[in-house]
Design a protein around this motif. Sequence first.
Motif, PDB file in Angstrom:
ATOM      1  N   UNK A 125      30.795  58.638  29.794  1.00 36.09           N
ATOM      2  CA  UNK A 125      30.227  57.777  28.772  1.00 36.09           C
ATOM      3  C   UNK A 125      29.016  57.015  29.240  1.00 36.09           C
ATOM      4  N   UNK A 126      27.995  57.713  29.686  1.00 35.64           N
ATOM      5  CA  UNK A 126      26.756  57.063  30.057  1.00 35.64           C
ATOM      6  C   UNK A 126      26.693  56.763  31.532  1.00 35.64           C
ATOM      7  N   UNK A 127      25.630  56.092  31.929  1.00 35.77           N
ATOM      8  CA  UNK A 127      25.416  55.788  33.327  1.00 35.77           C
ATOM      9  C   UNK A 127      26.584  55.003  33.911  1.00 35.77           C
ATOM     10  N   UNK A 128      27.042  55.452  35.069  1.00 35.57           N
ATOM     11  CA  UNK A 128      28.211  54.834  35.686  1.00 35.57           C
ATOM     12  C   UNK A 128      27.987  53.349  35.917  1.00 35.57           C
ATOM     13  N   UNK A 129      26.781  52.980  36.339  1.00 34.09           N
ATOM     14  CA  UNK A 129      26.507  51.565  36.565  1.00 34.09           C
ATOM     15  C   UNK A 129      26.597  50.771  35.272  1.00 34.09           C
ATOM     16  N   UNK A 130      26.152  51.349  34.180  1.00 35.68           N
ATOM     17  CA  UNK A 130      26.257  50.667  32.895  1.00 35.68           C
ATOM     18  C   UNK A 130      27.713  50.458  32.526  1.00 35.68           C
ATOM     19  N   UNK A 131      28.529  51.508  32.733  1.00 35.73           N
ATOM     20  CA  UNK A 131      29.952  51.401  32.430  1.00 35.73           C
ATOM     21  C   UNK A 131      30.591  50.274  33.234  1.00 35.73           C
ATOM     22  N   UNK A 132      30.323  50.253  34.526  1.00 42.55           N
ATOM     23  CA  UNK A 132      30.893  49.216  35.383  1.00 42.55           C
ATOM     24  C   UNK A 132      30.395  47.846  34.947  1.00 42.55           C
ATOM     25  N   UNK A 133      29.101  47.753  34.609  1.00 36.82           N
ATOM     26  CA  UNK A 133      28.550  46.463  34.181  1.00 36.82           C
ATOM     27  C   UNK A 133      29.234  45.963  32.924  1.00 36.82           C
ATOM     28  N   UNK A 134      29.470  46.865  31.976  1.00 32.52           N
ATOM     29  CA  UNK A 134      30.142  46.460  30.745  1.00 32.52           C
ATOM     30  C   UNK A 134      31.564  46.005  31.026  1.00 32.52           C
ATOM     31  N   UNK A 135      32.241  46.708  31.947  1.00 27.34           N
ATOM     32  CA  UNK A 135      33.600  46.315  32.291  1.00 27.34           C
ATOM     33  C   UNK A 135      33.634  44.902  32.869  1.00 27.34           C
ATOM     34  N   UNK A 145      39.399  51.188  37.466  1.00 30.22           N
ATOM     35  CA  UNK A 145      38.264  50.555  38.129  1.00 30.22           C
ATOM     36  C   UNK A 145      38.519  49.098  38.482  1.00 30.22           C
ATOM     37  N   UNK A 146      39.236  48.361  37.618  1.00 25.66           N
ATOM     38  CA  UNK A 146      39.378  46.923  37.807  1.00 25.66           C
ATOM     39  C   UNK A 146      40.814  46.444  37.859  1.00 25.66           C
ATOM     40  N   UNK A 147      41.758  47.311  37.506  1.00 29.94           N
ATOM     41  CA  UNK A 147      43.155  46.914  37.499  1.00 29.94           C
ATOM     42  C   UNK A 147      43.586  46.191  36.243  1.00 29.94           C
ATOM     43  N   UNK A 148      42.687  46.068  35.276  1.00 26.35           N
ATOM     44  CA  UNK A 148      43.032  45.396  34.029  1.00 26.35           C
ATOM     45  C   UNK A 148      42.338  46.099  32.867  1.00 26.35           C
ATOM     46  N   UNK A 149      42.774  45.792  31.663  1.00 25.57           N
ATOM     47  CA  UNK A 149      42.206  46.390  30.459  1.00 25.57           C
ATOM     48  C   UNK A 149      41.572  45.295  29.615  1.00 25.57           C
ATOM     49  N   UNK A 150      40.313  45.481  29.243  1.00 29.14           N
ATOM     50  CA  UNK A 150      39.580  44.511  28.433  1.00 29.14           C
ATOM     51  C   UNK A 150      38.987  45.229  27.216  1.00 29.14           C
ATOM     52  N   UNK A 151      39.700  45.255  26.087  1.00 22.49           N
ATOM     53  CA  UNK A 151      39.216  45.971  24.901  1.00 22.49           C
ATOM     54  C   UNK A 151      37.850  45.503  24.407  1.00 22.49           C
ATOM     55  N   UNK A 152      37.494  44.247  24.651  1.00 13.79           N
ATOM     56  CA  UNK A 152      36.203  43.751  24.175  1.00 13.79           C
ATOM     57  C   UNK A 152      35.033  44.433  24.865  1.00 13.79           C
ATOM     58  N   UNK A 153      35.291  45.092  25.974  1.00 15.77           N
ATOM     59  CA  UNK A 153      34.230  45.810  26.689  1.00 15.77           C
ATOM     60  C   UNK A 153      34.257  47.310  26.425  1.00 15.77           C
ATOM     61  N   UNK A 154      35.129  47.749  25.530  1.00 18.27           N
ATOM     62  CA  UNK A 154      35.218  49.188  25.256  1.00 18.27           C
ATOM     63  C   UNK A 154      33.937  49.704  24.607  1.00 18.27           C
ATOM     64  N   UNK A 155      33.600  50.938  24.959  1.00 15.59           N
ATOM     65  CA  UNK A 155      32.453  51.619  24.361  1.00 15.59           C
ATOM     66  C   UNK A 155      32.827  53.002  23.828  1.00 15.59           C
ATOM     67  N   UNK A 156      34.007  53.515  24.197  1.00 12.16           N
ATOM     68  CA  UNK A 156      34.380  54.882  23.834  1.00 12.16           C
ATOM     69  C   UNK A 156      35.743  54.999  23.163  1.00 12.16           C
TER      70      UNK A 156
END
Length: 297
Positions: free
Chosen positions: A34-44, A256-267
Amino acid sequence: MTFNEGMQIDTSTTSSSGGRGGGGRGIAVGGGIGGLLLVVVALFLGVDPSSVLPQDQVPGMDTQGVDASGFDLSQCKTGADANAIVQCRVVATGNSVDAVWAQQLQGYQRPQVRLFTGSVNTGCGPADSAVGPFYCPSDRTAYFDTDFFDVLVDQFGSSGGPLAQEYVVAHEFGHHVQNLLGVLGRAQQDPQGPTGGGVRTELQADCYAGVWAHYASITKQESTGEPFLEPLSDKDIADALSAASSVGDDRIQKQATGRVNPEAWTHGSSAQRQQWFTQGYRTGDPNQCDTFAPGAL
């Protein structure tokens, strides 16, 4: 899913490269990861992606370089080649998806396909293998580094069957369909959150991948008069669902982070991605893929 050995692979819309290069600017739409890995991590992590990734710079890229020769497309001639060589499977899957959408969407125009390794110059800017498969609307091209399929298995836990790979290709072509329909830009209007435009756009592409799977074994190639693919087995569907689940936002976040944050979902979640692929596969009706409808999510 197995290609009929007698089908003829059309490489006319496909190119291949193995080098580096600078490129234009735009917004690439992700598929597998789902896009650039760095972007994904940043959104998380709740970080503005633009603060960590300028559009004209991707870490590890030589933006002054030039494309080198890539995979030899002359190896891709028949369905037997698609069954044996992963790069040929991507091209042949694209042929099949094109044939399905030519019947489902009046005025359908084929996208370009670019196979690459390492890094690639695109109409949406430079990208490297960390991107995963993606579609760039600026140049109407779907980009694939086939090494991603190993990552899908080794890092994300997907099964490694052919339909798991073909689902990824059909998903990216789904973004092309969205581009033709003029709805792809809705992903950027409300890009985050469990009901945001990003999630709705990606789930619709999953549903469109399911529509392709519905017709894949009965759509015939004009030049040979035989179906592109043999009938799907239960294992084929299980492979596609495994791939869809493995790249759900909740699963990637947990890893990636050990937790789930739906507000950061993109996919969308793993369950949603499976649900919408199944919706398309079960109905075979693109009109049943309206993830933007009120109450759809």
